[in-house]
Design an enzyme around this catalytic site. Sequence first.
Site, PDB file in Angstrom:
ATOM      1  N   CYS A 451       0.831  -1.193   0.000  1.00 54.68           N
ATOM      2  CA  CYS A 451       0.000   0.000   0.000  1.00 54.68           C
ATOM      3  C   CYS A 451       0.871   1.250   0.000  1.00 54.68           C
ATOM      4  O   CYS A 451       1.954   1.282   0.615  1.00 54.68           O
ATOM      5  CB  CYS A 451      -0.922  -0.002   1.217  1.00 54.68           C
ATOM      6  SG  CYS A 451      -2.092   1.374   1.238  1.00 54.68           S
ATOM      7  N   CYS A 453       0.363   3.851   1.507  1.00 51.78           N
ATOM      8  CA  CYS A 453       0.423   4.521   2.810  1.00 51.78           C
ATOM      9  C   CYS A 453       1.707   4.175   3.549  1.00 51.78           C
ATOM     10  O   CYS A 453       2.122   4.914   4.447  1.00 51.78           O
ATOM     11  CB  CYS A 453      -0.793   4.145   3.655  1.00 51.78           C
ATOM     12  SG  CYS A 453      -0.801   2.423   4.224  1.00 51.78           S
ATOM     13  N   HIS A 459      -2.535  -3.761   7.133  1.00 48.74           N
ATOM     14  CA  HIS A 459      -2.869  -4.600   5.982  1.00 48.74           C
ATOM     15  C   HIS A 459      -2.419  -6.033   6.271  1.00 48.74           C
ATOM     16  O   HIS A 459      -1.221  -6.291   6.428  1.00 48.74           O
ATOM     17  CB  HIS A 459      -2.197  -4.079   4.713  1.00 48.74           C
ATOM     18  CG  HIS A 459      -2.616  -2.690   4.345  1.00 48.74           C
ATOM     19  ND1 HIS A 459      -3.843  -2.394   3.790  1.00 48.74           N
ATOM     20  CD2 HIS A 459      -1.967  -1.509   4.456  1.00 48.74           C
ATOM     21  CE1 HIS A 459      -3.935  -1.102   3.574  1.00 48.74           C
ATOM     22  NE2 HIS A 459      -2.813  -0.531   3.979  1.00 48.74           N
ATOM     23  N   CYS A 527      -6.594   3.820   5.607  1.00 54.29           N
ATOM     24  CA  CYS A 527      -5.203   4.174   5.889  1.00 54.29           C
ATOM     25  C   CYS A 527      -4.717   5.348   5.059  1.00 54.29           C
ATOM     26  O   CYS A 527      -3.635   5.891   5.312  1.00 54.29           O
ATOM     27  CB  CYS A 527      -4.291   2.969   5.657  1.00 54.29           C
ATOM     28  SG  CYS A 527      -4.249   2.425   3.935  1.00 54.29           S
ATOM     29  N   HIS A 579      -9.090 -16.149  -5.159  1.00 53.11           N
ATOM     30  CA  HIS A 579     -10.358 -15.406  -5.128  1.00 53.11           C
ATOM     31  C   HIS A 579     -10.614 -14.638  -6.427  1.00 53.11           C
ATOM     32  O   HIS A 579     -11.740 -14.186  -6.645  1.00 53.11           O
ATOM     33  CB  HIS A 579     -10.359 -14.402  -3.969  1.00 53.11           C
ATOM     34  CG  HIS A 579     -10.419 -15.034  -2.627  1.00 53.11           C
ATOM     35  ND1 HIS A 579     -11.359 -15.993  -2.284  1.00 53.11           N
ATOM     36  CD2 HIS A 579      -9.642 -14.866  -1.512  1.00 53.11           C
ATOM     37  CE1 HIS A 579     -11.162 -16.371  -1.037  1.00 53.11           C
ATOM     38  NE2 HIS A 579     -10.128 -15.711  -0.539  1.00 53.11           N
TER      39      HIS A 579
END
Length: 860
Positions: A451, A453, A459, A527, A579
């Site tokens: 990420c 951030c 995370h 975040c 997924h």
Amino acid sequence: MDLRVVDHPLHHHHQQPPFGLVPQTHPLPPTSTACPTSTEPGHGPVIDHQEQQLKQELVALKHKQQLQRQLLIAEFQRQHEQLSRQHEAQLQEHIKVNCFISFLQHQQDLLALKHQQELLEHQRKIEQQRQEQQLEKQQREHKLQQLKNKERGQESAVASTEVKMRLQEFVLNKKKALAQRNINHCLPSDPRYWYGKTQHSSLDQSSPPQTTLSAYNHPMLGTYDSKDDFPLRKTASEPNLKVRSRLKQKVTERRSSPLLRRKDGPVITAKKRSLDVAGEYSCQLLLFYVLFLQYLSRNPQFWSKHQFGLGGLPLPSPTVSKLARGHRPLGRTQSAPLPQQQCGQAQALQQLVVQQQHQQFLEKHKQLFQQQQQQHIINKVAQCVSVSLLLYMNVVYVSGKISTTHIHTAVCKMLLETCSFIEPLSVCVCVMMSGPFSGLVYDSLMQKHQCMCGNTTSHPEHAGRIQSIWSRLQETGLRVHCECIRGRKALLEELQTVHSEAHVMLYGTNPLRQKLDLSPMFVRLPCGGIGVDSDTIWNEIHSSSAARLAVGSVVELVFKVASGELKNGFAVVRPPGHHAEESTPMGFCYFNSVAIAAKLLQQRLNVSKILIVDWDVHHGNGTQQAFYTDPSVLYLSLHRYDDGNFFPGSGAPDEVGSGAGVGFNVNMAFTGGLEPPMGDAEYLAAFRTVVMPIANEFAPDVVLVSSGFDAVDGHAPPLGGYKLTAKCFGYLTRQLMGLAGGRLVLALEGGHDLTAICDASEACVSALLGNELDPIPDEVLQQKPNANAVQSMERVIEIHSKYWRSLQRSASTLGCSLSEALQRDAEEAETVSAMASLSVANKHIGKRAEEEPMEEEVPM
């Protein structure tokens, strides 16, 4: 303000002019300001009032028309300016494109011109070389023709003064050596002559031996006068000088080492040298050295038959050459006559004793020399083996085609640390011949998917997952026992075997997304970073590369295992993939790595049956979607379902496939929540009663595992909540290794507790390597699966028993512990064997009864 034109009922002729046209004003008939005289009394004021109203309305209408006209003109000017600006921008863009195209054409013309010049230069050089070769050939032919046509009295070559002096020196030294040999045959009883040291400055026969003799002066028998000797005279005892010079030249031209190139050979640069050929050659050389050492260790008598120096060439030692010659009497030569000396009988006996003593001394010296030579050969061969190993490992590292890099590193270290080289080299050969190895794939570039951030604590799916697993495999020494292969980025067409083209373009290519303006619907995460949903982060710079690298790494490992180059493998990759659906990223996943690898196995290697086991605690909805109608891929998932209340909500037991794929989608969906949570006993029971019976009946060619470890104890309820131990996954892996001839590949999916996923990865890799696993604890062996698990397994068996016959047999042991189930299996096996033996015995008795004649009854 309403600017619409009001249509007055009395003045229909005042209409709005069309856009862009100036309305024409029709002159009105002049009206008198004075009121007209009316002959009728009482109507004058009324008419004046109506006319004034009409005039006011007319003035208002004219005012509105003027305002509308001004607004229309202003709008027209604004649109005209906007179109002008757009046209100017398009014109500038067109000019830029034309300039860029012209620049590219110019560059192409320059490259073509440069290529043409290089081609002409190359042709010119080739023509020049051909002409030089022709000229050289003509010169050789001319010289050869001159030599053929020369007269017999004409000299072919004139020896220089230096050559003549060297030849004269060689002849003199040869005669001196023969004279000294004759003297040594008539030695007195003084033993000092037996221990005179003979030293050679080199092994070259042109250098004279320097012999240290006693001070006793013996008569010089067979001497010669130097003035009677012609320098270039060739005697019968001298060798052919031309032949010797040619042989010496050939020896010097030989390679001193098989790893060096010939001096007269063409210069081969490092770029042109084939790495594969070098690796194969060094490997063959290594095997030759090892087998040679093994032969020497098993045949000690070889040392007494052959005298070897360093490098395996015969060593011309003076002592050994004397020993080989013995003390046989010299025959008569043309260089010197036999000595004429008479010795007494006592002197002969004394000389015989001295000779025996000297023979014993030479025998001891011979044994010592043989031991030294043996040690020299072992050291030399060990050095050659070490060099071959280093070269072989270098070729392995550069080419990436030859396996077992870590094995060679360990063997090389063992060679350097061990005094005796024969046994380690035998181990090396045994290891090299032992067949394929377990494989690992990992790339640190996948850590850059994080990420923006910069805070990894918020995370669950972060770069520390794979970094921790890789460090654990290094610390435990498991990595050095595996073959580490290099990953690669998956091709776009490979991704499109499972995902749509728009999905691949959207999440697989950064610049193309900007060109197609297909920016996804990003969301702002709590975040401060960016994601495609509330959980799945997105890094515009690194996410697409990391996702494609994860897919390509799994594909590379799967193909190496399926082709037999590796025995099995474990892929330490991220982001996960099970997924990811055809056009939707979700659950930290962008591309379904395992599903893509299975599709490519079908297309490229024609693998007919593939088993995909998904033991991630979350259902692999993307994998199920990819093969829901495919009967050649059996998808078998063990996951927490809780009646659809656990992410992602799919994976119900009655989702069995559709069309031709009915029955080939098996969801071992656990329900009941966390009261109590599932553990080792429940998963081992599910494997025993559902997974392994169906897998054995399916008989796959390759087994792929979506290996998520979020069912291990240590994960919070939203991310898992189950209580499996890490060792349990080692037992599950060992069971799957019995399928498909051991062709098994595990690809990391979920799992976010670092200690849990490191322990589970260690257990799985240890099982793949064939290491002995810790025994299952007694409490797990005696523990029965909980009621919720038994109910879930009963539901799955009820649904799939009509598709798989093997489930009917395992239904009777659902509620049993592992030890009870194993005991029942053993009893059934004994019963079956006993029944089989009884049936064989009955057949044998019946056969004997048929063969024996029946006895006739005696009549009464």
